[in-house]
Design a protein around this motif. Structure first.
Motif, PDB file in Angstrom:
ATOM      1  N   THR A 365       0.867  -1.181   0.000  1.00 21.16           N
ATOM      2  CA  THR A 365       0.000   0.000   0.000  1.00 21.16           C
ATOM      3  C   THR A 365       0.895   1.220   0.000  1.00 21.16           C
ATOM      4  OG1 THR A 365      -1.626  -1.252   1.286  1.00 21.16           O
ATOM      5  CG2 THR A 365      -1.939   1.136   1.122  1.00 21.16           C
ATOM      6  N   MET A 366       1.302   1.637  -1.184  1.00 18.91           N
ATOM      7  CA  MET A 366       2.225   2.755  -1.336  1.00 18.91           C
ATOM      8  C   MET A 366       1.764   3.613  -2.504  1.00 18.91           C
ATOM      9  SD  MET A 366       5.900   0.894  -0.699  1.00 18.91           S
ATOM     10  CE  MET A 366       6.195   0.005   0.845  1.00 18.91           C
ATOM     11  N   PRO A 367       0.937   4.617  -2.249  1.00 14.29           N
ATOM     12  CA  PRO A 367       0.369   5.428  -3.345  1.00 14.29           C
ATOM     13  C   PRO A 367       1.389   6.280  -4.086  1.00 14.29           C
ATOM     14  CG  PRO A 367      -0.225   6.339  -1.208  1.00 14.29           C
ATOM     15  CD  PRO A 367       0.425   5.027  -0.935  1.00 14.29           C
ATOM     16  N   ARG A 368       2.581   6.539  -3.504  1.00 12.78           N
ATOM     17  CA  ARG A 368       3.577   7.391  -4.149  1.00 12.78           C
ATOM     18  C   ARG A 368       4.761   6.605  -4.709  1.00 12.78           C
ATOM     19  NH1 ARG A 368       5.004  12.543  -0.538  1.00 12.78           N
ATOM     20  NH2 ARG A 368       6.012  13.024  -2.531  1.00 12.78           N
ATOM     21  N   TYR A 395       2.403  -9.407  -9.557  1.00  6.05           N
ATOM     22  CA  TYR A 395       1.715  -8.504 -10.494  1.00  6.05           C
ATOM     23  C   TYR A 395       0.407  -7.997  -9.902  1.00  6.05           C
ATOM     24  CZ  TYR A 395      -0.994  -7.069 -14.581  1.00  6.05           C
ATOM     25  OH  TYR A 395      -1.774  -6.371 -15.460  1.00  6.05           O
ATOM     26  N   ASP A 396      -0.359  -8.867  -9.271  1.00  6.49           N
ATOM     27  CA  ASP A 396      -1.617  -8.440  -8.645  1.00  6.49           C
ATOM     28  C   ASP A 396      -1.366  -7.499  -7.478  1.00  6.49           C
ATOM     29  OD1 ASP A 396      -2.879 -10.094 -10.465  1.00  6.49           O
ATOM     30  OD2 ASP A 396      -2.920 -11.812  -9.081  1.00  6.49           O
ATOM     31  N   ILE A 397      -0.296  -7.739  -6.729  1.00  8.00           N
ATOM     32  CA  ILE A 397       0.033  -6.865  -5.595  1.00  8.00           C
ATOM     33  C   ILE A 397       0.342  -5.461  -6.062  1.00  8.00           C
ATOM     34  CG2 ILE A 397       1.707  -6.491  -3.758  1.00  8.00           C
ATOM     35  CD1 ILE A 397       1.954  -9.497  -3.466  1.00  8.00           C
ATOM     36  N   PRO A 403      -0.402   2.752  -7.502  1.00  8.90           N
ATOM     37  CA  PRO A 403      -1.005   3.377  -8.686  1.00  8.90           C
ATOM     38  C   PRO A 403      -0.025   4.216  -9.508  1.00  8.90           C
ATOM     39  CG  PRO A 403      -1.670   4.530  -6.690  1.00  8.90           C
ATOM     40  CD  PRO A 403      -0.934   3.308  -6.244  1.00  8.90           C
ATOM     41  N   ARG A 404       1.074   4.685  -8.922  1.00 10.09           N
ATOM     42  CA  ARG A 404       2.015   5.552  -9.639  1.00 10.09           C
ATOM     43  C   ARG A 404       3.293   4.825 -10.047  1.00 10.09           C
ATOM     44  NH1 ARG A 404       1.954  11.336  -6.346  1.00 10.09           N
ATOM     45  NH2 ARG A 404      -0.318  11.654  -6.349  1.00 10.09           N
ATOM     46  N   TRP A 417      -0.209  -0.867 -18.327  1.00  8.21           N
ATOM     47  CA  TRP A 417       0.390  -2.110 -17.844  1.00  8.21           C
ATOM     48  C   TRP A 417      -0.536  -2.851 -16.883  1.00  8.21           C
ATOM     49  CZ3 TRP A 417       1.574  -3.099 -12.665  1.00  8.21           C
ATOM     50  CH2 TRP A 417       1.478  -2.019 -11.791  1.00  8.21           C
ATOM     51  N   LYS A 418      -1.481  -2.158 -16.277  1.00  6.76           N
ATOM     52  CA  LYS A 418      -2.406  -2.814 -15.350  1.00  6.76           C
ATOM     53  C   LYS A 418      -3.497  -3.602 -16.077  1.00  6.76           C
ATOM     54  CE  LYS A 418      -1.789   0.615 -11.675  1.00  6.76           C
ATOM     55  NZ  LYS A 418      -2.489   1.577 -10.784  1.00  6.76           N
ATOM     56  N   ASN A 419      -3.691  -3.329 -17.334  1.00  7.26           N
ATOM     57  CA  ASN A 419      -4.753  -4.025 -18.072  1.00  7.26           C
ATOM     58  C   ASN A 419      -4.396  -5.476 -18.355  1.00  7.26           C
ATOM     59  OD1 ASN A 419      -6.139  -1.599 -18.078  1.00  7.26           O
ATOM     60  ND2 ASN A 419      -5.314  -0.976 -20.081  1.00  7.26           N
TER      61      ASN A 419
END
Length: 444
Positions: A365-368, A395-397, A403-404, A417-419
């Motif tokens: 959990t690291m948004p930055r 990859y799922d983690i 997100p960045r 890349w998330k698709n």
């Protein structure tokens, strides 16, 4: 014609001379803004990519490039030395070095390392007084002295302990010199075994801390485990038993706990810290979380197969609000009942767990977070079939908690890349992920 060409070549005050035949030094990755001369460091792009100048140099410490008090990357170029040459003016006279202003002399002397400064103090009285200026000794490398001396022959056989005795005298003499001039230290590197009482390194550092202010230290390497310059062939090592080694490790860990608690009270402006870390004591985590200004942290392993509770990792990440770059080297035992970890931080931008053994992630959990380094090391403990383990897919983690994210190891991610995970990205996860989908081997 030759005379005019000769004179035109002497217009500059100094000539930059490259030492082509000098052996390359250890990898030097960080240097302060006030002095662009890098210092010795053991990290390389193959062992610790955070300290690499090859692939991630645009990322390392980029957050501090605009503030002036931070650190910046120093590219590994051949070492250079400034050689003063006489400057001839229009009247044919030469401008001597001692007529330069004091600021110019200090700037020139700042390019010298501690050994060269010490040699320069024996040139003349003026150089002796100038080189005693405290501002020239802001970067203190206590350990960086040659392990050589005048050979002592006893019965035709050279005694290897004499070189180390000379090395200890140099280190303690340098510490006494620093106490006399009292510089304002901004960079400090300590690489000594604090459990060796006869060497006196721990008492030396305590004495320095009492007489020299450490409140301006921004960068510190605190290797309290071993002395790199200590020869392994000394007589005392030959008679060492296994019980003595275990006792020495416990004694060293206890001394580290009490001393680091005292040291953390003085490091009020520390930004970069590199040290072996002992996770077995909660007190160590509490002392580390006192450094609220810490931005770059490297925690090396202090012992092999040391279990790390999840609560101490959570306490460490939650207690350092300014932390932006973290490198972990944890060797924890693995097997059927191995622990999977959850890492959460609101400030981290760079995370490196590529040197860990048996360290598997369950969530991030690291948004930055923008840069992430990871590797798969099979030697973690007893051999276990992958079918008996339930390791989450990396990859799922990353899709859920980062997100960045822009880069995994040396692979730059595309916008979508998330698709889907295919092509080159899938090959990356096949080399670093240990889940059932990407791990094709029959054994962990």
């Amino acid at each position: 014609m030759d005379v005019r060409r000769l004179r035109s070549g002497r217009k500059s005050r100094f000539k930059l001379h490259r030492e082509c035949h000098r052996k390359p030094s250890l990898v030097d990755s960080y240097c302060t803004d006030d002095e662009n001369r890098p210092s010795s460091c053991r990290y390389s792009h193959t062992a610790f990519p955070l300290f690499s100048n090859s692939s991630d140099d645009e990322v390392i410490l980029s957050h501090s490039s605009g503030r002036g008090s931070g650190l910046k990357v120093s590219h590994s170029a051949p070492s250079c030395r400034l050689i003063p040459l006489p400057m001839e003016d229009a009247s044919g006279n030469f401008f001597p070095f001692f007529n330069l202003p004091l600021d110019c002399k200090l700037k020139i002397f700042s390019y010298l390392n501690p050994i060269e400064k010490g040699q320069g103090m024996s040139v003349c009285k003026e150089w002796y007084q100038v080189l005693r200026t405290p501002s020239l000794w802001c970067n203190v490398l206590l350990w960086d002295f040659p392990l050589t001396c005048v050979p002592t022959v006893r019965g035709g056989i050279h005694n290897p302990g004499d070189c180390y005795s000379c090395y200890k005298r140099r280190v303690h003499g340098f510490a006494g010199f620093l106490i006399r001039i009292r510089p304002l230290v901004r960079r400090l590197e300590f690489k000594f075994d604090i459990s060796q009482e006869k060497d006196g390194y721990l008492s030396m550092l305590r004495n320095l801390m009492c007489h020299i202010p450490f409140r301006e230290v921004r960068y510190m390497v605190f290797n309290w485990k071993d002395t790199p310059s200590r020869p392994f062939w000394l007589e005392e090592f030959k008679q060492c038993r296994c019980q003595d080694v275990l006792y020495s490790n416990r004694l060293r860990a206890r001394k580290y706990i009490f001393f680091f608690e005292e040291l953390s009270k003085h490091l009020i402006k520390i930004e970069t810290l590199i040290l072996p870390f002992d996770w077995s004591c909660t007190r160590n985590v509490e002392n580390l979380t006192q450094l609220k200004t810490l931005q770059t942290l490297v925690l090396e392993k202090s012992s092999v197969f040391q279990s790390v509770p999840q609560s101490r990792l959570d306490k460490l990440l939650a207690g350092l609000p300014s932390l932006r770059q973290l490198m972990l080297e944890i060797w924890t035992p693995s097997g059927v009942g191995m622990t999977k970890y959850d890492l959460s931080s609101e400030s981290l931008e760079f995370l490196d767990v590529s040197q860990c053994r048996g360290f598997y992630l369950r969530s991030l959990t690291m948004p930055r977070l923008k840069r992430f380094r990871v590797a798969r090391h099979p030697w973690n403990g007893p051999m276990v079939f992958p079918a008996r383990l339930n390791i989450p897919c990396l990859y799922d983690i990353l899709c859920l908690g980062t997100p960045r994210l822009m880069k995994i190891n040396d692979h730059y991610l595309k916008e979508n890349w998330k698709n889907s995970c295919h092509g080159r990205l899938d090959e990356v996860f096949k080399s670093v992920c240990s889940c059932r989908k990407h791990k094709t081997g029959w054994m962990m």
